[in-house]
Design an enzyme around this catalytic site. Structure first.
Site, PDB file in Angstrom:
ATOM      1  CE  LYS A 237     -21.149 -16.055   4.571  1.00 50.06           C
ATOM      2  NZ  LYS A 237     -21.201 -14.912   5.495  1.00 50.06           N
TER       3      LYS A 237
ATOM      4  N   GLY B 279     -10.515  -8.488  -2.028  1.00 57.26           N
ATOM      5  CA  GLY B 279      -9.329  -8.686  -1.200  1.00 57.26           C
ATOM      6  C   GLY B 279      -8.703 -10.060  -1.362  1.00 57.26           C
TER       7      GLY B 279
ATOM      8  NE  ARG C 296      -4.147  -1.850   1.896  1.00 62.41           N
ATOM      9  CZ  ARG C 296      -4.947  -2.358   2.822  1.00 62.41           C
ATOM     10  NH1 ARG C 296      -4.695  -2.155   4.095  1.00 62.41           N
ATOM     11  NH2 ARG C 296      -6.005  -3.048   2.466  1.00 62.41           N
TER      12      ARG C 296
ATOM     13  N   GLY D 244     -13.154  -3.924  -0.560  1.00 57.60           N
ATOM     14  CA  GLY D 244     -14.552  -3.488  -0.464  1.00 57.60           C
ATOM     15  C   GLY D 244     -14.893  -2.385  -1.453  1.00 57.60           C
TER      16      GLY D 244
HETATM   17  P1  ADP Z   1     -13.003 -11.599  -2.299  1.00 55.79           P
HETATM   18  O1  ADP Z   1     -12.353 -11.163  -1.007  1.00 55.79           O
HETATM   19  O2  ADP Z   1     -12.016 -11.711  -3.412  1.00 55.79           O
HETATM   20  O3  ADP Z   1     -14.204 -10.766  -2.642  1.00 55.79           O
HETATM   21  P2  ADP Z   1     -14.592 -13.613  -0.952  1.00 55.79           P
HETATM   22  O4  ADP Z   1     -14.285 -12.964   0.348  1.00 55.79           O
HETATM   23  O5  ADP Z   1     -15.960 -13.530  -1.471  1.00 55.79           O
HETATM   24  O6  ADP Z   1     -13.553 -13.102  -2.065  1.00 55.79           O
HETATM   25  O7  ADP Z   1     -14.290 -15.187  -0.852  1.00 55.79           O
HETATM   26  C1  ADP Z   1     -13.036 -15.684  -0.538  1.00 55.79           C
HETATM   27  C2  ADP Z   1     -13.122 -16.911   0.335  1.00 55.79           C
HETATM   28  O8  ADP Z   1     -14.007 -17.875  -0.196  1.00 55.79           O
HETATM   29  C3  ADP Z   1     -11.788 -17.573   0.448  1.00 55.79           C
HETATM   30  O9  ADP Z   1     -11.390 -17.533   1.793  1.00 55.79           O
HETATM   31  C4  ADP Z   1     -12.028 -18.996  -0.035  1.00 55.79           C
HETATM   32  O10 ADP Z   1     -11.350 -19.968   0.718  1.00 55.79           O
HETATM   33  C5  ADP Z   1     -13.523 -19.142   0.155  1.00 55.79           C
HETATM   34  N1  ADP Z   1     -14.061 -20.206  -0.695  1.00 55.79           N
HETATM   35  C6  ADP Z   1     -14.160 -20.224  -2.035  1.00 55.79           C
HETATM   36  N2  ADP Z   1     -14.668 -21.379  -2.475  1.00 55.79           N
HETATM   37  C7  ADP Z   1     -14.892 -22.140  -1.375  1.00 55.79           C
HETATM   38  C8  ADP Z   1     -15.423 -23.453  -1.162  1.00 55.79           C
HETATM   39  N3  ADP Z   1     -15.810 -24.217  -2.171  1.00 55.79           N
HETATM   40  N4  ADP Z   1     -15.540 -23.873   0.111  1.00 55.79           N
HETATM   41  C9  ADP Z   1     -15.153 -23.104   1.133  1.00 55.79           C
HETATM   42  N5  ADP Z   1     -14.634 -21.864   0.995  1.00 55.79           N
HETATM   43  C10 ADP Z   1     -14.513 -21.388  -0.246  1.00 55.79           C
HETATM   44 MG    MG Z   2     -12.937 -11.473   1.022  1.00 58.29          MG
END
Ligand code: ADP
Ligand code: MG
Length: 398
Positions: free
Chosen positions: A203, A356, A39, A379
């Site tokens: 999710k 992130g 950063r 975010g």
């Molecule tokens: P970002 O931060 O890039 O927006 P998210 O926070 O939505 O991404 O999701 C990231 C998390 O989702 C990671 O910690 C990853 O391990 C988890 N994840 C992805 N697929 C699965 C899965 N099939 N089962 C459990 N966790 C998962």
């Molecule tokens: Mg995340």
């Protein structure tokens, strides 16, 4: 939302007090050393530009979430960031003992052209996050020019990220914000086609607005990660004991209907990498079908799915990716995520990564330099892609 913003290179900075809101919210180890200076490095082009133009450079940032107890002063001090910045710039960086008050006013008054003063953690004052007018005015009294280069907090309307702009003569975005807005804006406003959006992560509920906005714009939407099982379950496909958001099945059906109505190529995994439990030591089972047998849970997209996604990524002109394809923090379930990153690296498309954990995955794969843009704002990048106005960007629009 790709409106033009005024940028720092359009202003005359010589001799002026240039207040730059940076994001120095860096991770520290228990000894208070900076463990990742990405950063700080991301803000260097803007800081160097201001120094080169003989500005009197005043930097401000938050660090962590101080709760206002006295011991926080040490724990959340920007001292380690000041030290690291000084090393990176090769010049002295003066650290003020606060961000407002008489001492700071004097330090600013004494600051020569081309020199750098870093104010102490903005969040030592409640007025920062509360965006209190009196605090905004205090900060603004230190500045002739306000420059926002903290994309990571641009989705927050705090005093330093938006509020103080009302009380300064001139304002502009720094080079980091400029790049973020340019690439994320390009994805939303005028993507070259085919435009492929890849969405994964934990999710569906975290990504509803992102999904809805991208379904209206992308030619293909490729789904992976745990959210894929909620979609498959919504379609009646057996998913064993995969993570499913039972209360989001109806919503998932609605999104599938929207995609169909808009004629979007909406892809769900056709095979999976599974195990009986989400553990590194669990046996890795490749399920060569869309349905997952009882007792197994999906932890990554399978090889056939990766190949299908890869072909679309390679044929695309624009790719936006948010959300890992699996539990990539554990090696047995990381191939889908790293495979998507690799395909993006090889694609001739404009490739943009937001989120992130997704950015962390690209970093871990060593492919940051092979993407067109990896957003520094987790975010903030998602709110941007949702189509929302970010207060810290909005205020810079001409
Ligand atoms: P970002 O931060 O890039 O927006 P998210 O926070 O939505 O991404 O999701 C990231 C998390 O989702 C990671 O910690 C990853 O391990 C988890 N994840 C992805 N697929 C699965 C899965 N099939 N089962 C459990 N966790 C998962
Ligand atoms: Mg995340």
């Amino acid at each position: 939302m790709a409106a033009q913003i005024r940028t720092i290179d359009q202003l005359d900075l010589a001799g002026k007090r240039v207040f730059i809101r940076v994001d120095f919210n860096v991770p520290l180890d228990e000894k208070g050393r900076v463990t990742d200076d990405a950063r700080i490095r991301a803000a260097l082009p803007t800081i160097r530009h201001a120094i080169g133009k003989k500005a009197r450079v005043i930097l401000a940032s938050h660090l962590g979430r101080p709760k206002g107890d006295p011991s926080d002063k040490e724990k959340f001090s920007l001292e380690p960031a000041a030290q690291r910045l000084s090393e990176l710039l090769g010049i002295d960086v003066i650290l003020a003992d606060d961000c407002i008050g008489d001492g700071v006013k004097k330090a600013v008054a004494d600051l020569p052209e081309g020199k750098v003063l870093l104010l102490e953690n903005l969040r030592f004052h409640k007025g920062e996050e509360a965006n209190e007018e009196s605090f905004c005015r205090e900060l603004a009294s230190l500045a002739d020019v306000w420059v926002n280069d903290a994309f990571g907090t641009a989705h927050r309307a705090h005093a330093s990220t938006a509020g103080m702009a009302r009380f300064v003569k001139e304002k502009a975005g720094g080079f980091l914000i400029q790049k973020e807005v340019e690439y994320l804006g390009r994805v939303l406003a005028k993507p070259e086609r085919p435009f492929v959006a890849i969405l994964g992560g934990a999710k569906v509920s975290d990504k509803i607005k992102v999904l809805e906005n991208l379904i209206g714009k992308a030619d293909s939407v490729l789904i992976g990660g745990a959210m894929a099982y909620t979609f498959l379950a919504a379609k009646g496909v057996p998913v064993g004991k995969s993570r499913v958001e039972q209360d989001k099945l109806e919503l998932a059906r609605k999104i599938l209907d929207q995609a169909k109505a808009k004629g979007v190529d909406f892809e769900l995994p056709v095979d999976h990498v599974c195990a009986t439990e989400p553990k590194e030591t669990a046996e890795r089972v490749v399920v060569n079908a869309q349905a997952i047998p009882d007792g197994l849970m999906g932890l990554d997209i399978g090889p056939k799915t990766l190949d299908r996604y890869r072909q679309r990524i390679l044929a695309a002109k624009t790719v936006f990716w948010n959300g890992p394809m699996g539990l990539f923090e554990q090696k047995p379930w990381a191939e889908g995520t790293f495979g998507v990153a690799k395909a993006m690296a090889e694609s001739p498309a404009i490739t943009v990564v937001g989120g992130g954990d997704s950015a962390a995955a690209v970093e871990e794969a060593g492919l940051v330099d092979r993407m067109k843009h990896v957003s520094t704002g987790g975010g903030a990048s998602l709110e941007f892609i949702e189509g929302r106005e970010l207060p810290g960007v909005k205020i810079l629009e001409e």
